[in-house]
Design an enzyme around this catalytic site. Structure first.
Site, short mmCIF file in Angstrom:
data_model
loop_
_atom_site.label_atom_id
_atom_site.label_comp_id
_atom_site.label_asym_id
_atom_site.label_seq_id
_atom_site.Cartn_x
_atom_site.Cartn_y
_atom_site.Cartn_z
N ASP A 21 -159.73 -65.27 121.38
CA ASP A 21 -158.77 -65.50 122.46
C ASP A 21 -157.37 -65.06 122.03
OD1 ASP A 21 -160.61 -66.68 124.29
OD2 ASP A 21 -160.51 -68.54 123.16
N ASP A 58 -168.32 -63.89 128.12
CA ASP A 58 -168.04 -65.16 128.82
C ASP A 58 -167.18 -64.88 130.05
OD1 ASP A 58 -167.59 -67.86 129.41
OD2 ASP A 58 -166.01 -68.07 127.89
N LEU A 59 -167.78 -64.25 131.06
CA LEU A 59 -167.02 -63.90 132.26
C LEU A 59 -167.34 -64.81 133.44
CD1 LEU A 59 -167.03 -59.97 132.08
CD2 LEU A 59 -165.40 -61.61 131.14
N LYS A 60 -168.28 -65.72 133.27
CA LYS A 60 -168.55 -66.78 134.26
C LYS A 60 -168.64 -66.24 135.69
CE LYS A 60 -166.22 -70.44 131.60
NZ LYS A 60 -165.56 -69.68 130.53
N HIS A 63 -169.46 -65.70 139.47
CA HIS A 63 -169.70 -66.62 140.59
C HIS A 63 -169.42 -65.85 141.87
CE1 HIS A 63 -168.89 -70.94 142.35
NE2 HIS A 63 -169.81 -70.25 143.02
N ASP A 64 -170.47 -65.38 142.52
CA ASP A 64 -170.29 -64.54 143.72
C ASP A 64 -171.62 -64.55 144.47
OD1 ASP A 64 -169.36 -62.50 145.53
OD2 ASP A 64 -167.98 -61.83 143.97
N ILE A 65 -171.75 -63.73 145.48
CA ILE A 65 -173.01 -63.69 146.22
C ILE A 65 -174.10 -63.10 145.31
CG2 ILE A 65 -171.95 -63.63 148.50
CD1 ILE A 65 -172.47 -60.59 148.52
N THR A 75 -174.13 -59.34 144.19
CA THR A 75 -172.99 -58.95 143.35
C THR A 75 -173.17 -59.46 141.93
OG1 THR A 75 -171.59 -59.00 145.31
CG2 THR A 75 -170.46 -59.09 143.20
N ARG A 110 -164.97 -79.03 116.56
CA ARG A 110 -163.92 -78.98 115.55
C ARG A 110 -164.48 -79.43 114.21
NH1 ARG A 110 -161.94 -76.14 118.43
NH2 ARG A 110 -159.92 -76.11 119.42
N ARG A 169 -159.84 -71.24 117.85
CA ARG A 169 -158.59 -71.31 117.10
C ARG A 169 -158.72 -71.82 115.66
NH1 ARG A 169 -155.94 -74.27 122.03
NH2 ARG A 169 -158.15 -74.88 122.11
O1 C5P Z 1 -160.07 -72.48 120.25
P1 C5P Z 1 -161.24 -73.28 120.75
O2 C5P Z 1 -162.25 -73.57 119.67
O3 C5P Z 1 -160.83 -74.51 121.50
O4 C5P Z 1 -161.94 -72.28 121.78
C1 C5P Z 1 -163.03 -72.67 122.57
C2 C5P Z 1 -163.43 -71.55 123.48
O5 C5P Z 1 -164.44 -72.01 124.35
C3 C5P Z 1 -162.30 -71.04 124.38
O6 C5P Z 1 -162.55 -69.65 124.60
C4 C5P Z 1 -162.48 -71.82 125.65
O7 C5P Z 1 -162.01 -71.12 126.78
C5 C5P Z 1 -164.00 -71.95 125.71
N1 C5P Z 1 -164.50 -73.07 126.48
C6 C5P Z 1 -164.15 -74.38 126.21
N2 C5P Z 1 -164.66 -75.39 126.96
C7 C5P Z 1 -165.50 -75.12 127.96
C8 C5P Z 1 -165.88 -73.82 128.22
C9 C5P Z 1 -165.35 -72.80 127.47
O8 C5P Z 1 -163.38 -74.64 125.30
N3 C5P Z 1 -166.01 -76.11 128.64
#
Ligand code: C5P
Length: 230
Positions: A11, A60-62, A64-66, A69, A180, A210
């Site tokens: 990211d 990870d483009l999620k 959501h459409d018809i 598509t 984490r 991160r």
């Molecule tokens: O930096 P971090 O470990 O928090 O990144 C988590 C990644 O997972 C990010 O790209 C975030 O957009 C994605 N994500 C999330 N929670 C969700 C779905 C996706 O943190 N429920």
């Protein structure tokens, strides 16, 4: 042997940092998650670069459409040989069935994952959009719909992983962000678990961004996470 379960979320908007992260981490991690932020900036160049380094992409483009598509979109992703791609389960059964059918006979074909409820949705946000029941009930019913519609798995918080595994079985793939390593700041994540807890709850893959990408030594952090999972 179990596949490497660690996916690194890329990211960042700095092309050089992205390339360096991919160069360093490709040999150590299972895949890179490319969301729409880096994808809008760098597009298929980034995906191709990851592939050129011998690694895999969770796109990870999620979608959501018809149905038609979304089926076109997953096919386009499949043709670029991504390992995994996702769509919103709230798009409904036909949307998911058509997407699954479109890639079924491709080789290789991407794994199709469903997003159930975004983890930013709480009881108030659900009510505002007309969703009834608890977060847990809706996540589970949407995961079941994804399963029955032919998707390979879902993206879920580690908190929901166990219920999904118990209901839908060990083969239904669960990918969990919100992870984490012990002792690392949780930043804006709300409900976090450690990598080990997420895997114990039923995750097949964990997404960490991160804590790895912003570390002075990203490879060392990735290795520590994998070590904790041994
Ligand atoms: O930096 P971090 O470990 O928090 O990144 C988590 C990644 O997972 C990010 O790209 C975030 O957009 C994605 N994500 C999330 N929670 C969700 C779905 C996706 O943190 N429920």
């Amino acid at each position: 042997m179990r596949a490497n379960p660690l996916m690194v979320a890329l990211d960042t908007e700095d092309r050089e940092i992205l390339r360096t992260l991919v160069d360093q981490l490709a040999p150590a991690v299972g895949a890179f998650k490319v969301g729409f932020f880096p994808f809008l900036l760098f597009g298929w160049d980034l995906v191709d670069y990851i592939h050129s380094r011998g690694s895999r992409v969770f796109l990870d483009l999620k979608f959501h459409d018809i149905p038609n598509t979304v089926a076109n979109a997953v096919e386009a992703a499949a043709r670029r040989k991504v390992f995994m791609v996702n769509l919103h389960t709230l798009g409904g059964r036909e949307m998911m069935e058509r997407a699954a059918a479109r890639v079924r006979d491709l080789s290789p074909r991407p794994l199709l994952l469903g997003v159930t409820l975004l983890t930013s949705m709480g009881p108030r946000e659900m009510e505002e959009v007309g969703l009834t029941g608890t977060v847990e009930e809706r996540v589970l019913s949407l995961a079941r719909l994804a399963h029955d519609s032919g998707l390979d798995g879902v993206v879920a918080s580690p908190r929901e992983a166990r219920a999904i595994k118990d209901a839908l079985g060990r083969d239904f793939i669960i990918v969990t962000p919100g992870v984490r390593p012990p002792g690392v700041p949780i930043q804006d994540q709300k409900r976090v678990t450690t990598p080990r807890e997420a895997m114990a709850a039923g995750a097949h893959y964990i997404v960490v961004g991160r804590p790895i990408c912003q570390a002075p030594d990203p490879v060392a952090v990735a290795r520590e996470i994998l070590e904790e999972l041994r």
